[in-house]
Design a protein around this motif. Structure first.
Motif, PDB file in Angstrom:
ATOM      1  N   GLY A 164     -86.377  17.795  28.932  1.00 22.50           N
ATOM      2  CA  GLY A 164     -87.612  18.249  28.483  1.00 22.50           C
ATOM      3  C   GLY A 164     -87.550  19.680  28.167  1.00 22.50           C
ATOM      4  O   GLY A 164     -88.222  20.105  27.000  1.00 22.50           O
ATOM      5  N   VAL A 165     -87.050  20.422  28.926  1.00 24.61           N
ATOM      6  CA  VAL A 165     -86.871  21.770  28.677  1.00 24.61           C
ATOM      7  C   VAL A 165     -86.420  22.475  27.312  1.00 24.61           C
ATOM      8  O   VAL A 165     -86.733  23.272  26.694  1.00 24.61           O
ATOM      9  CB  VAL A 165     -86.396  22.730  29.839  1.00 24.61           C
TER      10      VAL A 165
ATOM     11  N   VAL B 160     -85.174  31.191  43.066  1.00 27.91           N
ATOM     12  CA  VAL B 160     -84.960  31.378  41.752  1.00 27.91           C
ATOM     13  C   VAL B 160     -86.602  31.648  41.190  1.00 27.91           C
ATOM     14  O   VAL B 160     -86.607  32.467  40.219  1.00 27.91           O
ATOM     15  CB  VAL B 160     -84.077  30.316  41.162  1.00 27.91           C
ATOM     16  N   LEU B 161     -87.182  30.851  41.302  1.00 27.08           N
ATOM     17  CA  LEU B 161     -88.263  30.993  40.622  1.00 27.08           C
ATOM     18  C   LEU B 161     -89.317  32.098  41.005  1.00 27.08           C
ATOM     19  O   LEU B 161     -89.924  33.056  39.917  1.00 27.08           O
ATOM     20  CB  LEU B 161     -89.393  29.607  40.735  1.00 27.08           C
ATOM     21  N   VAL B 162     -89.208  32.613  42.357  1.00 25.03           N
ATOM     22  CA  VAL B 162     -89.956  33.753  42.686  1.00 25.03           C
ATOM     23  C   VAL B 162     -89.282  35.050  41.963  1.00 25.03           C
ATOM     24  O   VAL B 162     -90.014  35.958  41.565  1.00 25.03           O
ATOM     25  CB  VAL B 162     -90.104  33.723  44.337  1.00 25.03           C
ATOM     26  N   TRP B 163     -87.944  34.962  42.010  1.00 22.76           N
ATOM     27  CA  TRP B 163     -87.347  36.006  41.211  1.00 22.76           C
ATOM     28  C   TRP B 163     -87.542  36.078  39.950  1.00 22.76           C
ATOM     29  O   TRP B 163     -87.765  37.084  39.276  1.00 22.76           O
ATOM     30  CB  TRP B 163     -85.669  35.760  41.483  1.00 22.76           C
TER      31      TRP B 163
ATOM     32  N   ARG C 278     -92.851  39.465  35.039  1.00 24.81           N
ATOM     33  CA  ARG C 278     -94.272  39.773  35.356  1.00 24.81           C
ATOM     34  C   ARG C 278     -95.026  40.562  34.416  1.00 24.81           C
ATOM     35  O   ARG C 278     -95.848  40.120  33.811  1.00 24.81           O
ATOM     36  CB  ARG C 278     -94.366  40.622  36.833  1.00 24.81           C
ATOM     37  N   ALA C 279     -94.498  41.555  33.772  1.00 31.18           N
ATOM     38  CA  ALA C 279     -94.787  42.290  32.604  1.00 31.18           C
ATOM     39  C   ALA C 279     -95.163  41.400  31.403  1.00 31.18           C
ATOM     40  O   ALA C 279     -96.190  41.573  30.766  1.00 31.18           O
ATOM     41  CB  ALA C 279     -93.993  43.295  32.413  1.00 31.18           C
ATOM     42  N   ASP C 280     -94.229  40.535  31.122  1.00 33.45           N
ATOM     43  CA  ASP C 280     -94.568  39.624  29.988  1.00 33.45           C
ATOM     44  C   ASP C 280     -95.541  38.577  30.253  1.00 33.45           C
ATOM     45  O   ASP C 280     -96.362  38.239  29.191  1.00 33.45           O
ATOM     46  CB  ASP C 280     -93.143  38.806  29.704  1.00 33.45           C
ATOM     47  N   MET C 281     -95.798  38.049  31.355  1.00 33.82           N
ATOM     48  CA  MET C 281     -97.005  37.173  31.767  1.00 33.82           C
ATOM     49  C   MET C 281     -98.181  37.891  31.545  1.00 33.82           C
ATOM     50  O   MET C 281     -99.196  37.239  31.134  1.00 33.82           O
ATOM     51  CB  MET C 281     -96.709  36.525  33.139  1.00 33.82           C
ATOM     52  N   LEU C 282     -98.292  39.394  31.974  1.00 34.10           N
ATOM     53  CA  LEU C 282     -99.513  39.821  32.134  1.00 34.10           C
ATOM     54  C   LEU C 282     -99.828  40.528  30.670  1.00 34.10           C
ATOM     55  O   LEU C 282    -101.223  40.504  30.256  1.00 34.10           O
ATOM     56  CB  LEU C 282     -99.557  41.069  32.780  1.00 34.10           C
TER      57      LEU C 282
ATOM     58  N   GLY D 236     -90.672  27.886  29.375  1.00 31.04           N
ATOM     59  CA  GLY D 236     -89.556  27.060  28.940  1.00 31.04           C
ATOM     60  C   GLY D 236     -88.446  27.706  29.963  1.00 31.04           C
ATOM     61  O   GLY D 236     -87.480  27.020  30.628  1.00 31.04           O
ATOM     62  N   GLN D 237     -88.161  29.050  30.141  1.00 26.29           N
ATOM     63  CA  GLN D 237     -87.166  29.490  30.776  1.00 26.29           C
ATOM     64  C   GLN D 237     -87.286  29.319  32.245  1.00 26.29           C
ATOM     65  O   GLN D 237     -86.171  29.043  33.058  1.00 26.29           O
ATOM     66  CB  GLN D 237     -86.981  31.084  30.587  1.00 26.29           C
ATOM     67  N   ALA D 238     -88.654  29.221  33.021  1.00 25.40           N
ATOM     68  CA  ALA D 238     -88.504  29.133  34.203  1.00 25.40           C
ATOM     69  C   ALA D 238     -88.316  27.525  34.298  1.00 25.40           C
ATOM     70  O   ALA D 238     -87.425  27.434  35.474  1.00 25.40           O
ATOM     71  CB  ALA D 238     -90.195  29.121  34.600  1.00 25.40           C
TER      72      ALA D 238
END
Length: 381
Positions: free
Chosen positions: A42-43, A159-162, A168-172, A191-193
């Motif tokens: 799927g990814v 891994v997901l928290v890291w 974080r900057a990209d998501m904001l 997709g990367q997550a």
């Protein structure tokens, strides 16, 4: 009891046991490996088609925020917008659905192969037994499943928290700027997550798959008694087979004795072998209707004497007929001449007895020694 049973199961599973297990839907399966393959497929689909996904997502957002005057005053304006958005969503998700469905069917084939079992769909009420449930929880497999759950929690969560802290900057920043760029950036982040998630899950699945195969093979092992019982079931009880074989021999011998009165001559050894022959005009060659050694030979001689069937002593011929021809078969061509001499002698003998003439001379047919096989003549007989 279960430990003793496991200790007794020292034999590898037979093909029959594995086939029955497959019919019940029991195969080595790794949920982690299957889930990892499906998520990875799927990814990969998302990352490969993210430009098209971003375009379809942008179109859906535009349908939701943009109206014209006709849509506001039209009775079916909202339904028109909803149907257009649904069609756009279907176009966006169709490749993802197809890829994940194919992966969901293909993933089990990596370990145990594809299999469909109707028995696996039936309810198993023994699973409602709380005692058996506690036994499964505190079994070796239960502790392994607990260890896998803890490992997944630590690895996937870590891994997901890291990754979230890293991106974080990209998501904001996805809320600012162009809509298409924001959607494209969001899909890339998701997709990367998911890719990290699939890789970790796939790594756990690669560790879990050998364990599942080992656990399944251990579960399918059989005791020595089970192997013996299966051999009895498949090959049949030796005592019963021997009894059936004995009955078949008796029936065949009885039929053979019933055919002796129809014979034209019985060729004897004189005492160790006896072969009854019959010949009619419709036959291509004389046929053996009965044959036997020792006790059976004596019975053949007795029945033949009771029904006045001529007995002719020709030791090599009797042994050759016994060795080369089964009951009901025609004699081989190599014995035609020898048997013809015997039948001609019997015909002349009957004629002489009927007319009171002199007795004909008994023939001594010449027989190839190789036709006697292991029944070759010796000095004792």
């Amino acid at each position: 009891m279960s430990e003793e049973s496991d200790q007794d199961r020292t034999e590898e599973a037979s093909e029959k046991r594995l086939r029955e297990a497959r019919e019940k839907g029991e195969l080595p399966r790794s949920r982690e490996l299957s889930t990892g393959v499906v998520v990875l497929a799927g990814v990969s689909s998302i990352l490969a088609t993210r430009d098209e996904l971003a375009l379809h997502a942008r179109n859906i957002m535009m349908l939701g925020v943009r109206y014209n005057r006709e849509d506001l005053y039209s009775a079916d304006g909202i339904s028109h917008v909803l149907s257009a958005a649904a069609l756009e969503a279907l176009r966006m998700l169709a490749p993802l659905f197809v890829v994940t469905i194919v992966a969901a069917f293909a993933a089990p084939a990596l370990l145990g192969g594809l299999n469909f079992s109707g028995q696996a769909l039936l309810p198993k009420f023994d699973r409602l037994n709380p005692i058996a449930g506690f036994g499964r929880i505190f079994s070796t497999n239960g502790f392994v499943e607990l260890g896998k759950s803890m490992l997944k929690l630590v690895l996937i969560g870590g891994v997901l928290v890291w990754y979230m802290m890293k991106s974080r900057a990209d998501m904001l920043g996805t809320g600012s700027g162009d809509v298409a760029a924001g959607v494209h950036r969001s899909l890339g982040t998701i997709g990367q997550a998911c890719l990290f998630f699939a890789c970790v899950l796939g790594l756990i699945g690669l560790i879990d798959a050998p364990w599942q195969k080992f656990s399944f093979a251990k579960k399918m092992r059989m005791t020595k008694q089970q192997v013996k019982d299966e051999h009895k079931e498949s090959d049949g009880n030796p005592e019963m087979k021997g009894r059936i074989r004995s009955m078949q021999i008796q029936m065949s011998r009885r039929r053979m004795m019933q055919d002796i009165p129809k014979a034209d001559v019985v060729v004897v050894n004189p005492s160790h072998f006896a072969v009854a022959l019959s010949y009619e005009d419709a036959m291509r060659a004389p046929r053996v209707v009965a044959k036997g050694m020792d006790v059976i030979a004596m019975q053949i001689r007795s029945v033949a004497g009771a029904h006045r069937v001529p007995l002719v002593e020709a030791a090599p011929l009797a042994r050759a007929l016994y060795n080369t021809t089964e009951v009901g078969q025609e004699i081989p061509a190599t014995l035609f001449v020898a048997v013809a001499q015997i039948l001609a002698y019997v015909f002349r003998l009957k004629t002489a007895l009927a007319q009171g003439d002199a007795m004909p001379e008994k023939p001594n047919p010449d027989v190839d020694p190789d036709l006697l096989g292991r029944y070759r003549m010796n000095d004792e007989n």
